[in-house]
Design a protein around this motif. Structure first.
Motif, PDB file in Angstrom:
ATOM      1  N   GLY A 262      38.273  44.553  28.634  1.00 33.48           N
ATOM      2  CA  GLY A 262      39.121  44.881  29.765  1.00 33.48           C
ATOM      3  C   GLY A 262      39.314  46.366  29.959  1.00 33.48           C
ATOM      4  N   ARG A 263      40.433  46.730  30.596  1.00 32.63           N
ATOM      5  CA  ARG A 263      40.673  48.128  30.942  1.00 32.63           C
ATOM      6  C   ARG A 263      40.931  49.002  29.720  1.00 32.63           C
ATOM      7  NH1 ARG A 263      45.725  49.751  34.715  1.00 32.63           N
ATOM      8  NH2 ARG A 263      44.535  48.589  36.273  1.00 32.63           N
ATOM      9  N   GLU A 264      41.756  48.486  28.809  1.00 31.53           N
ATOM     10  CA  GLU A 264      42.124  49.283  27.635  1.00 31.53           C
ATOM     11  C   GLU A 264      41.047  49.200  26.555  1.00 31.53           C
ATOM     12  OE1 GLU A 264      44.624  51.195  27.915  1.00 31.53           O
ATOM     13  OE2 GLU A 264      45.296  50.311  29.818  1.00 31.53           O
ATOM     14  N   SER A 321      30.506  41.318  35.414  1.00 31.89           N
ATOM     15  CA  SER A 321      31.957  41.445  35.459  1.00 31.89           C
ATOM     16  C   SER A 321      32.614  40.075  35.446  1.00 31.89           C
ATOM     17  CB  SER A 321      32.387  42.215  36.718  1.00 31.89           C
ATOM     18  OG  SER A 321      31.952  41.554  37.893  1.00 31.89           O
ATOM     19  N   THR A 338      38.740  41.745  36.228  1.00 36.88           N
ATOM     20  CA  THR A 338      39.637  42.173  35.150  1.00 36.88           C
ATOM     21  C   THR A 338      38.904  42.616  33.887  1.00 36.88           C
ATOM     22  OG1 THR A 338      39.828  39.862  34.442  1.00 36.88           O
ATOM     23  CG2 THR A 338      41.535  40.708  35.935  1.00 36.88           C
ATOM     24  N   ALA A 339      37.595  42.392  33.820  1.00 38.22           N
ATOM     25  CA  ALA A 339      36.879  42.754  32.595  1.00 38.22           C
ATOM     26  C   ALA A 339      35.395  42.835  32.868  1.00 38.22           C
ATOM     27  CB  ALA A 339      37.151  41.724  31.493  1.00 38.22           C
TER      28      ALA A 339
END
Length: 458
Positions: A262-264, A321, A338-339
């Motif tokens: 994901g983002r982090e 994605s 989202t990922a």
């Protein structure tokens, strides 16, 4: 996010309150956001009050939401009541229409894929075709929803599509008869002792279960002695992540299937196979083409990286994605990227797709040389692949199989209607003949394997 947006829009509507709130406790970033929302409301009011034709508020708000999501990537979108119902209907695998997946490109309706054994597929429509007219009426510039609505209709009725196919000099017309589209997620057959599992979609929630049942049926049909298996993922547009994981698990004894990031930096989930290879360690070929996307690429990438299968065909679509469905109400939802997902070796298929171990052209398609392939990298605002692969390290013997020189007419005279599948069957028949067949018990369907292990990164 949605609650915050509602709250801030409410404040913008009360323009006199914003300076008070801003002076009380807001950061510079908050103030910038408020100003942008104030600008949005100004535009909204101007359009609402001065546009040449009266437009209802719901249409304007949906347009604003669609525009916001379209600025992110090609796969994030808002599902209104109609879209949400259509998605659920497709997940159930039964809907009315022509069997076409389409998208809008520069105002034109472009074919993404024609679902197997549907009116569109039987008429020979292909990925990359443009639909310009319906029943002689130009649809260029119309919304995608309007065009799709016109293609749908009562089963048994007909609609004429005018097709522009890159590589052909002139447009041509195709008349299709609408019917109830029942998507059979999985079909199987045996040719020359080789088990063929054709997976058409991962949208159906029973796809993995159907694959396991197909493997049991193949074992029965071959007396427990198949020479090997072909997993046909061509023109499979993908679908549900859990189904892709479960299908991969059916052919793997151990190891990672896919990771989701994901983002982090620490937001990583890894999915692993459980013991129990239903293909008994026998040779496997996975067929892919430019229409193999998303969940199909997860399966192909997992079996390729785990050295469990030979991937054959053409480079896949390249969608790496993950979209999460976020319900907003009882009949609306947000589909948001989202990922990104990665194959077991850490490869991202985003943009580049899955490269086949053995490229095999579909020479039974007379247009295969001139017809352009639509892929993720062709879509506007597609995500950039952050993990590029250096293809220079891949060896190429620069030798072309002489069978690739045959023409579609020559193959047709030989009774070959699907060259890629025929090539794969013959390859496996040779490979399987050198591998001792494994006797298996196939009296009853194998029990479903437990869910793959999920590990959350710290």
């Amino acid at each position: 996010m949605s609650r915050k947006l509602v709250r801030t829009v409410g404040l913008v509507g009360l323009g006199a309150l914003i300076p008070i709130l801003a002076g009380a406790a807001t950061s510079t970033t908050d103030m910038s956001t408020y100003r942008e929302l104030d600008q949005f409301m100004n535009v909204f009011e101007r359009v609402r009050g001065e546009y040449v034709d009266k437009v209802d508020d719901k249409t304007l708000m949906k347009g604003a939401i669609d525009g916001m999501l379209a600025s992110l990537d090609p796969h994030s979108n808002f599902l209104d009541a109609r879209d949400f119902q259509n998605m659920k209907t497709q997940t159930d695998g039964n809907y009315g229409g022509l069997g076409l997946s389409v998208q809008l490109e520069d105002g034109a309706v472009k074919v993404v894929a024609a679902t197997e054994d549907t009116p569109a597929a039987r008429a020979g429509l292909k990925s990359g075709d443009f639909i310009t007219h319906l029943d002689g009426v130009l649809i260029y510039g119309a919304t995608l929803d309007d065009s799709v609505d016109k293609m749908r209709g009562r089963p048994g009725t007909q609609v004429k599509l005018t097709i522009v196919r890159p590589g052909r000099d002139k447009p041509f017309d195709v008349t299709l008869t609408r019917e109830i589209i029942t998507i059979k997620a999985v079909k199987w057959e045996v040719k020359k002792g080789v088990g063929i599992v054709n997976i058409n979609t991962f949208l159906n929630r029973n796809t993995a279960e159907s694959v396991r049942a197909a493997l049991v049926s193949i074992d029965k049909a071959t007396g427990g002695q198949p020479l090997g298996y072909i997993i046909d993922l061509r023109s499979n547009p993908g679908g549900l992540l859990d189904q892709a994981i479960d299908v991969s698990d059916a052919f793997l004894e151990r190891g990672e299937i896919v990771s989701q990031r994901g983002r982090e930096k620490g937001d990583i989930e890894r999915y692993y196979a459980k013991p129990g290879d239903m293909a008994h360690g026998l040779p496997i070929i996975v067929l892919v083409d430019a229409g193999s996307a998303s969940a199909a690429e997860i399966v192909a990438g997992a079996l390729q990286d785990q050295h469990r299968a030979i991937v054959m065909g053409e480079r896949s679509f390249g969608k790496g994605s993950v979209q999460t469905l976020l319900p907003l109400s009882e009949d609306t939802a947000l589909r948001l990227t989202t990922a990104r997902y990665y194959t077991p070796s850490g490869r991202s298929v985003q943009e580049g797709g899955i490269q086949p171990d053995l490229p095999v052209p579909q020479i039974t398609d007379p247009d295969y040389k001139s017809r352009p392939r639509l892929r993720e990298a062709d879509l506007r605002k597609h995500l950039i692949n952050e993990a590029k692969v250096d293809d220079k390290i891949i060896q190429d013997d620069e030798k072309t199989d002489p069978r690739f020189a045959a023409t579609a007419d020559q193959l047709k005279k030989q009774g070959i209607e699907d060259f890629q599948l025929d090539y794969a069957v013959n390859t496996l028949a040779r490979l399987g003949g050198a591998v001792p067949a494994v006797k298996v018990a196939a009296a009853a369907p194998a029990p479903a394997k437990p869910a793959p292990k999920v590990v959350k990164a710290p």
